[in-house]
Motif scaffolding. Structure first.
Motif, PDB file in Angstrom:
ATOM      1  N   LEU A 102      70.215  50.859  33.283  1.00 37.13           N
ATOM      2  CA  LEU A 102      68.939  50.287  33.709  1.00 37.13           C
ATOM      3  C   LEU A 102      69.001  48.769  33.811  1.00 37.13           C
ATOM      4  CD1 LEU A 102      66.345  52.443  31.708  1.00 37.13           C
ATOM      5  CD2 LEU A 102      66.895  52.568  34.147  1.00 37.13           C
ATOM      6  N   SER A 103      70.029  48.180  33.221  1.00 41.76           N
ATOM      7  CA  SER A 103      70.192  46.730  33.342  1.00 41.76           C
ATOM      8  C   SER A 103      70.416  46.316  34.792  1.00 41.76           C
ATOM      9  CB  SER A 103      71.375  46.260  32.490  1.00 41.76           C
ATOM     10  OG  SER A 103      72.587  46.866  32.921  1.00 41.76           O
ATOM     11  N   ILE A 104      70.870  47.253  35.626  1.00 40.01           N
ATOM     12  CA  ILE A 104      71.072  46.949  37.043  1.00 40.01           C
ATOM     13  C   ILE A 104      69.764  46.505  37.696  1.00 40.01           C
ATOM     14  CG2 ILE A 104      71.750  47.932  39.281  1.00 40.01           C
ATOM     15  CD1 ILE A 104      74.076  47.560  37.372  1.00 40.01           C
ATOM     16  N   THR A 105      68.644  47.086  37.270  1.00 35.87           N
ATOM     17  CA  THR A 105      67.354  46.752  37.887  1.00 35.87           C
ATOM     18  C   THR A 105      66.980  45.280  37.703  1.00 35.87           C
ATOM     19  OG1 THR A 105      66.543  49.020  37.692  1.00 35.87           O
ATOM     20  CG2 THR A 105      64.894  47.297  38.009  1.00 35.87           C
ATOM     21  N   PRO A 106      66.888  44.763  36.456  1.00 40.50           N
ATOM     22  CA  PRO A 106      66.539  43.329  36.339  1.00 40.50           C
ATOM     23  C   PRO A 106      67.613  42.399  36.891  1.00 40.50           C
ATOM     24  CG  PRO A 106      67.083  44.252  34.182  1.00 40.50           C
ATOM     25  CD  PRO A 106      66.968  45.406  35.136  1.00 40.50           C
ATOM     26  N   ILE A 107      68.892  42.787  36.780  1.00 39.87           N
ATOM     27  CA  ILE A 107      69.961  41.935  37.311  1.00 39.87           C
ATOM     28  C   ILE A 107      69.820  41.789  38.821  1.00 39.87           C
ATOM     29  CG2 ILE A 107      72.445  41.809  37.751  1.00 39.87           C
ATOM     30  CD1 ILE A 107      72.873  43.081  34.971  1.00 39.87           C
ATOM     31  N   VAL A 108      69.692  42.923  39.518  1.00 42.91           N
ATOM     32  CA  VAL A 108      69.568  42.889  40.979  1.00 42.91           C
ATOM     33  C   VAL A 108      68.241  42.257  41.390  1.00 42.91           C
ATOM     34  CG1 VAL A 108      69.398  44.301  43.074  1.00 42.91           C
ATOM     35  CG2 VAL A 108      71.117  44.837  41.341  1.00 42.91           C
ATOM     36  N   ALA A 109      67.149  42.593  40.693  1.00 43.65           N
ATOM     37  CA  ALA A 109      65.834  42.045  41.039  1.00 43.65           C
ATOM     38  C   ALA A 109      65.840  40.526  40.965  1.00 43.65           C
ATOM     39  CB  ALA A 109      64.756  42.629  40.124  1.00 43.65           C
ATOM     40  N   GLN A 110      66.473  39.972  39.932  1.00 40.25           N
ATOM     41  CA  GLN A 110      66.511  38.513  39.803  1.00 40.25           C
ATOM     42  C   GLN A 110      67.408  37.890  40.866  1.00 40.25           C
ATOM     43  OE1 GLN A 110      66.910  36.721  35.981  1.00 40.25           O
ATOM     44  NE2 GLN A 110      65.428  38.074  34.989  1.00 40.25           N
ATOM     45  N   PHE A 111      68.522  38.545  41.200  1.00 41.31           N
ATOM     46  CA  PHE A 111      69.379  38.024  42.274  1.00 41.31           C
ATOM     47  C   PHE A 111      68.658  38.054  43.624  1.00 41.31           C
ATOM     48  CE2 PHE A 111      73.485  38.990  39.807  1.00 41.31           C
ATOM     49  CZ  PHE A 111      73.675  37.648  39.504  1.00 41.31           C
ATOM     50  N   GLY A 123      65.379  37.997  44.051  1.00 42.31           N
ATOM     51  CA  GLY A 123      64.342  36.972  43.994  1.00 42.31           C
ATOM     52  C   GLY A 123      64.901  35.579  44.242  1.00 42.31           C
ATOM     53  N   ALA A 124      66.144  35.373  43.797  1.00 46.62           N
ATOM     54  CA  ALA A 124      66.796  34.076  43.997  1.00 46.62           C
ATOM     55  C   ALA A 124      67.580  34.018  45.308  1.00 46.62           C
ATOM     56  CB  ALA A 124      67.744  33.801  42.832  1.00 46.62           C
ATOM     57  N   LYS A 125      67.521  35.089  46.123  1.00 52.89           N
ATOM     58  CA  LYS A 125      68.191  35.181  47.423  1.00 52.89           C
ATOM     59  C   LYS A 125      69.715  35.051  47.303  1.00 52.89           C
ATOM     60  CE  LYS A 125      64.112  33.282  49.765  1.00 52.89           C
ATOM     61  NZ  LYS A 125      63.559  34.622  50.042  1.00 52.89           N
TER      62      LYS A 125
END
Length: 458
Positions: free
Chosen positions: A69-78, A80-82
């Protein structure tokens, strides 16, 4: 996903994200639901065997797959930061981690099933069914974990409807194979409750294949080129995934395993008590899908806003998530209290099981409020990548408070097996309170860091 400026827009975005997640979670839950339901129609022994088997399977799967599930915040933040290339690389390394985890769990299950079941006071037929059910389920581990990574990737992009579509396909497929393999229809072997485990493993392979095709050819997923080239194993990225994911997985394990330990402790009671407990727990799990879905939506939305450095918006999404979950909890608790006899009747016709189940469902109703707070709060904290303290709080709430209290009440008062439920409710309540305070601390810290960054820039 996109930036929002008004409260109404935030509610709209949240609901658009959460509703497909809810349908997805319900569809996943329905696989377990129909395993239990259709096994109960075969025999009470099969109901008990599948209940014990699923009680062992659930914490093992959810705890270790929770690492992914760590993939979700990692990818979401990337996103968001484009930073698209870094998002792609993270998902690819997530595939490697998923396969390794699946192999580890498979080995542990093969080595540990017999000693664990032998330690329980189960009827021989119930033990056989639980054993064979777990063996069957384990052959679906690799596709299930790979699909978990793909789902996290899809959801992190805000395309939760795609996850919903894939998982909705799984439910009728699982029911179909359950029908064939539990009852031995159309020339298939009559496996009883064990057939539900085989059906689930087959279903996992199918949904994994569908997810791969969609992320390979569909938009916007193919822009990330997940399958264009395979990078070498990058242990630093594995460490990042595990640094965030292990506390998440352990937190989930701490919560789900306590329910499984209670189910195992219920094996000291009659088969009717085991079945009735599982009925109540099974339906309570259904109502939990709403706060769980909101929690997953909160992780995506908060992670996206944190990645874009919009900390005020992240805080607002956190509060919206909790309020929505609490409103739903009152509705679901009302349904559980006033329709408990009808709910129990869906699962069984055994008078003794029905009588006990209606009593267990009253306690299940009180789960609702604590779940409605602690689940979305945990989701928001994951969006901030704040996971270690959350894990410690979960361990204390469930294992230091909930389980010991439940054991004392169950064994030293007249409440018997119902005492375990009182302990569970107490643990969930403690978790809700402590996690709420943690979220406030994290939000204040993020706000302070944002203000300091702004002053330096000026």
């Amino acid at each position: 996903m996109h930036e929002t400026t008004t409260m109404r827009a935030k509610w709209t975005v949240m609901l658009k994200i959460v509703f497909p997640i809810l349908i997805t979670q319900i569809a996943l839950y329905l696989m377990s639901f129909f395993d239990v339901l259709m096994s109960s129609k075969y025999s009470t022994a099969d109901l008990a065997g599948v209940s014990i088997g699923s009680s062992i399977w659930l914490p093992v799967y959810t705890g270790l797959s929770g690492i992914l599930l760590s993939i979700t915040p990692i990818v979401a933040q990337f996103v968001g930061a484009k930073r698209q290339k870094e998002a792609t690389f993270s998902v690819q390394q997530g595939f490697y981690v998923a396969i390794v985890l699946a192999i580890i769990i498979f080995g542990l299950l093969m080595a540990g099933i017999n000693p664990l079941l032998n330690a329980m006071t189960l009827e021989p037929e119930v033990q056989r069914i639980a054993h064979d059910y777990l063996i069957a389920m384990s052959f679906g581990l690799i596709p299930l974990f790979v699909y978990s990574v793909l789902r996290c990737f899809i959801d992190a992009l805000g395309k939760t409807r795609i996850s919903m579509f894939i998982t909705l396909l799984a439910t009728p497929v699982n029911i179909f194979f359950n029908y064939l393999l539990i009852f031995g229809k159309f020339g298939f072997p009559e496996l009883g409750g064990v057939g539900s485990g085989v059906a689930s493993a087959i279903t996992y392979w199918i949904i994994c294949a569908v997810a791969i095709v969609i992320t390979m050819k569909g938009q916007p997923f193919k822009n990330f080129k997940l399958y264009a080239s395979w990078p070498k194993i990058h242990f630093a990225k594995w460490l990042e995934i595990c640094k965030i994911g292990v506390p998440i997985g352990l937190s989930i394990f701490a919560e789900t395993s306590i329910f499984s330990v209670v189910a195992i402790m219920m094996s000291n009671y009659s088969t009717a008590v085991i079945g009735a407990h599982q009925i109540a727990m099974n339906f309570a799990s259904l109502t939990y899908m709403m706060p769980l879905s909101i929690a997953m939506g909160a992780t995506i939305l908060v992670g996206f806003e944190v990645g874009a450095k919009r900390f005020k918006d992240a805080r607002i999404y956190s509060y919206i998530s909790v309020v929505t979950a609490v409103i739903f909890s009152f509705i679901s608790a009302t349904i559980l209290i006033f329709f408990r006899e009808q709910i129990a009747g869906v699962y069984s016709t055994d008078p003794q099981v029905l009588s006990l189940a209606t009593q267990f469902l009253i306690y299940a109703a009180f789960f609702q409020l604590s779940d409605a707070i602690q689940a979305p709060v945990q989701g928001a904290l994951r969006g901030y990548k704040d996971v270690t303290i959350t894990f410690i709080m979960a361990m204390i709430s469930y294992w230091v408070i909930g389980l010991p209290l439940g054991y004392v009440i169950a064994n030293y008062t007249d409440l018997g097996p119902f005492g375990y439920w009182i302990g569970l409710i107490s643990g969930l309540t403690a978790g809700a309170i402590t996690l709420s305070f943690r979220l406030i601390i994290v939000q204040r810290k993020a706000k302070k860091e944002s203000q300091e960054t702004s002053s330096i820039a000026l």
